[in-house]
Design an enzyme around this catalytic site. Structure first.
Site, PDB file in Angstrom:
ATOM      1  CE  LYS A  48      -2.425  -2.863  -0.482  1.00 52.86           C
ATOM      2  NZ  LYS A  48      -2.773  -3.066  -1.887  1.00 52.86           N
ATOM      3  CB  THR A  51       3.627  -1.990  -4.688  1.00 53.37           C
ATOM      4  OG1 THR A  51       3.608  -1.776  -3.281  1.00 53.37           O
ATOM      5  CG2 THR A  51       4.659  -3.012  -5.067  1.00 53.37           C
ATOM      6  CB  THR A  52      -0.064  -1.027  -8.217  1.00 55.33           C
ATOM      7  OG1 THR A  52      -0.417  -1.860  -7.110  1.00 55.33           O
ATOM      8  CG2 THR A  52      -0.711  -1.535  -9.480  1.00 55.33           C
ATOM      9  CD1 TRP A  53       2.166   5.173 -10.884  1.00 54.13           C
ATOM     10  CD2 TRP A  53       2.299   6.331  -8.976  1.00 54.13           C
ATOM     11  NE1 TRP A  53       2.283   6.511 -11.206  1.00 54.13           N
ATOM     12  CE2 TRP A  53       2.356   7.233 -10.054  1.00 54.13           C
ATOM     13  CE3 TRP A  53       2.347   6.829  -7.662  1.00 54.13           C
ATOM     14  CZ2 TRP A  53       2.487   8.604  -9.865  1.00 54.13           C
ATOM     15  CZ3 TRP A  53       2.461   8.189  -7.465  1.00 54.13           C
ATOM     16  CH2 TRP A  53       2.531   9.065  -8.568  1.00 54.13           C
ATOM     17  CG  HIS A 115       5.168  -6.377  -0.252  1.00 59.37           C
ATOM     18  ND1 HIS A 115       5.243  -5.098  -0.761  1.00 59.37           N
ATOM     19  CD2 HIS A 115       3.966  -6.880  -0.665  1.00 59.37           C
ATOM     20  CE1 HIS A 115       4.135  -4.845  -1.453  1.00 59.37           C
ATOM     21  NE2 HIS A 115       3.365  -5.903  -1.429  1.00 59.37           N
ATOM     22  NE  ARG A 140      -0.163   6.494  -0.156  1.00 62.20           N
ATOM     23  CZ  ARG A 140      -1.335   6.016  -0.559  1.00 62.20           C
ATOM     24  NH1 ARG A 140      -1.541   4.708  -0.577  1.00 62.20           N
ATOM     25  NH2 ARG A 140      -2.299   6.828  -0.951  1.00 62.20           N
ATOM     26  CE1 TYR A 207       0.825   6.404  -4.361  1.00 63.64           C
ATOM     27  CE2 TYR A 207       0.127   8.381  -3.194  1.00 63.64           C
ATOM     28  CZ  TYR A 207      -0.151   7.351  -4.073  1.00 63.64           C
ATOM     29  OH  TYR A 207      -1.400   7.275  -4.656  1.00 63.64           O
ATOM     30  NE  ARG A 274      -8.339   3.375  -0.323  1.00 59.60           N
ATOM     31  CZ  ARG A 274      -8.576   4.550   0.263  1.00 59.60           C
ATOM     32  NH1 ARG A 274      -9.806   4.930   0.497  1.00 59.60           N
ATOM     33  NH2 ARG A 274      -7.577   5.349   0.636  1.00 59.60           N
ATOM     34  N   GLY A 276      -5.902   6.705  -4.779  1.00 58.74           N
ATOM     35  CA  GLY A 276      -4.652   7.145  -5.406  1.00 58.74           C
ATOM     36  C   GLY A 276      -4.355   8.607  -5.172  1.00 58.74           C
TER      37      GLY A 276
HETATM   38  P1  A3P Z   1      -5.176   4.191  -1.832  1.00 57.07           P
HETATM   39  O1  A3P Z   1      -5.773   2.995  -1.164  1.00 57.07           O
HETATM   40  O2  A3P Z   1      -4.779   5.251  -0.858  1.00 57.07           O
HETATM   41  O3  A3P Z   1      -6.001   4.723  -2.934  1.00 57.07           O
HETATM   42  P2  A3P Z   1       0.117  -0.813  -3.527  1.00 57.07           P
HETATM   43  O4  A3P Z   1       0.212  -0.740  -4.990  1.00 57.07           O
HETATM   44  O5  A3P Z   1       1.440  -0.713  -2.805  1.00 57.07           O
HETATM   45  O6  A3P Z   1      -0.705  -1.977  -3.095  1.00 57.07           O
HETATM   46  O7  A3P Z   1      -0.633   0.506  -3.070  1.00 57.07           O
HETATM   47  C1  A3P Z   1      -1.978   0.735  -3.412  1.00 57.07           C
HETATM   48  C2  A3P Z   1      -2.222   2.206  -3.265  1.00 57.07           C
HETATM   49  O8  A3P Z   1      -1.621   2.893  -4.362  1.00 57.07           O
HETATM   50  C3  A3P Z   1      -3.693   2.542  -3.279  1.00 57.07           C
HETATM   51  O9  A3P Z   1      -3.813   3.721  -2.509  1.00 57.07           O
HETATM   52  C4  A3P Z   1      -3.909   2.783  -4.752  1.00 57.07           C
HETATM   53  O10 A3P Z   1      -5.069   3.517  -5.043  1.00 57.07           O
HETATM   54  C5  A3P Z   1      -2.649   3.548  -5.105  1.00 57.07           C
HETATM   55  N1  A3P Z   1      -2.331   3.469  -6.533  1.00 57.07           N
HETATM   56  C6  A3P Z   1      -2.456   2.393  -7.354  1.00 57.07           C
HETATM   57  N2  A3P Z   1      -2.087   2.708  -8.597  1.00 57.07           N
HETATM   58  C7  A3P Z   1      -1.736   4.010  -8.577  1.00 57.07           C
HETATM   59  C8  A3P Z   1      -1.291   4.911  -9.586  1.00 57.07           C
HETATM   60  N3  A3P Z   1      -1.160   4.531 -10.860  1.00 57.07           N
HETATM   61  N4  A3P Z   1      -1.012   6.178  -9.222  1.00 57.07           N
HETATM   62  C9  A3P Z   1      -1.150   6.569  -7.943  1.00 57.07           C
HETATM   63  N5  A3P Z   1      -1.572   5.771  -6.945  1.00 57.07           N
HETATM   64  C10 A3P Z   1      -1.866   4.497  -7.270  1.00 57.07           C
END
Ligand code: A3P
Length: 309
Positions: A48, A51-53, A115, A140, A207, A274, A276
């Site tokens: 959270k 990571t995905t970004w 992780h 973050r 982040y 969610r 972001g």
């Molecule tokens: P929120 O729950 O605050 O929206 P991870 O990828 O480490 O699991 O983290 C997920 C968080 O990163 C979530 O935060 C998600 O919405 C946010 N996120 C995912 N993709 C993103 C992107 N392309 N740009 C910015 N934030 C992103």
């Protein structure tokens, strides 16, 4: 324990954040089997943290030659970032499958993610003396990380028909350092000194700063991995930012309909998206909980030269 593994393990027997015993097993198997190459790039984060970004940005940056970011057939239309850059302990060395993958034939640069805390990384990743590989760490604000984790875990629980965890209970656990993959603060404090000691090997992003200027971060990332943008690539960093933007990624078919196998869950890719944004904690945390997390952050980070998150 200092690396948080014991905490997570203990928590398995509690009411559960789905703290992942499997991740611990996977991490041990990865430690034994994974052999890093100097050309590898490892994304390291707490769940959270974005990571995905960062996975999307890294993959799009490294593969921009064969997959231009604005191409209609870019892999992101069919593959989520977690399939493009798999986690060692959750996917590749997933003890549930009983398979040890053959990663030797993958072409360089190989991209992986993890992780696990710094001390639990496979030795070849951070080998010193020795080449090790490159590590891209993202942290973050702990309050946003916590709120994001709380939502994510409640989504996983709902899928299994389990009651949601209250924010009070979850915050109590988080502040006590009981989280999947270990305490937030120790995780950051594991990677931060490594970055200070070897900035050419360990990149440290936040982040919130990525949100402020994503294109600058893509350029730094490209230089860090040894693939700086050259002449004729004007606008490519911006195109990568657009491709990987929350609004764009969350609308892709791979996000809306795809799932990623992680340990014993087939996690909906949509769960990784969610809001972001920065500061969503304000909509979910009472002033008391926010102050409590801030107090832990101040006491843990004091003296480490980490600016206030
Ligand atoms: P929120 O729950 O605050 O929206 P991870 O990828 O480490 O699991 O983290 C997920 C968080 O990163 C979530 O935060 C998600 O919405 C946010 N996120 C995912 N993709 C993103 C992107 N392309 N740009 C910015 N934030 C992103």
């Amino acid at each position: 324990s200092p690396n948080g593994l014991t905490h997570s393990r203990l928590f398995l027997h509690g009411q559960g954040w789905h703290a992942t015993q499997g991740a611990m097993v996977g991490s041990m198997v990865a430690s034994a089997c994974f052999s890093a190459r100097p050309t590898d790039i490892m994304v390291a984060t707490l769940p959270k943290s974005g990571t995905t970004w960062i996975k999307a940005l890294l993959y799009a940056t490294v593969h921009r030659g064969e997959h231009p970011p604005d191409a209609a057939d870019h892999p992101f239309h069919t593959l989520g970032p977690h399939e493009c850059i798999p986690f060692l302990e959750l996917q590749l060395y997933n003890y549930k499958t009983g398979r040890v993958p053959d990663l030797e034939k993958l072409p360089d640069p190989r991209l992986f993610a993890t992780h696990v805390p710094f001390v639990a990384l496979p030795r070849s990743v951070v080998a010193s003396p020795g080449p090790g590989c490159k590590v891209v760490y993202v942290c973050r604000d702990p309050k946003d990380t916590f709120v994001s984790l709380w939502h994510f875990i409640n989504k996983l629980r709902a899928k299994k028909g389990m009651e949601p965890l209250s924010v009070e209970f979850a915050a109590e656990q988080f502040c006590a350092g009981v989280s999947p993959l270990g305490p937030y603060w120790e995780h950051v404090l594991g990677y931060w000194p490594a970055h200070l000691a070897r900035p050419e090997q360990v990149l440290f992003f936040r982040y919130e700063e990525m949100q402020r200027d994503p294109a600058a971060h893509v350029r730094r990332l490209s230089e860090f991995v040894g693939l700086p943008f050259g002449a004729g690539e004007d606008g490519t960093a911006d195109a990568i930012v657009r491709l990987c933007a929350f609004e764009r990624m969350s609308e892709l078919g791979a996000t809306k309909d795809g799932k990623t196998e992680m340990l014993d869950n087939a996690v909906d890719n949509s769960f990784f998206f969610r809001r972001g944004v920065v500061g969503d904690w304000m909509n979910h945390l009472s002033p008391e909980i926010a102050q409590r997390i801030d107090a832990v952050t101040r006491s843990k980070f004091q003296g480490y030269g980490l600016i206030s998150l």
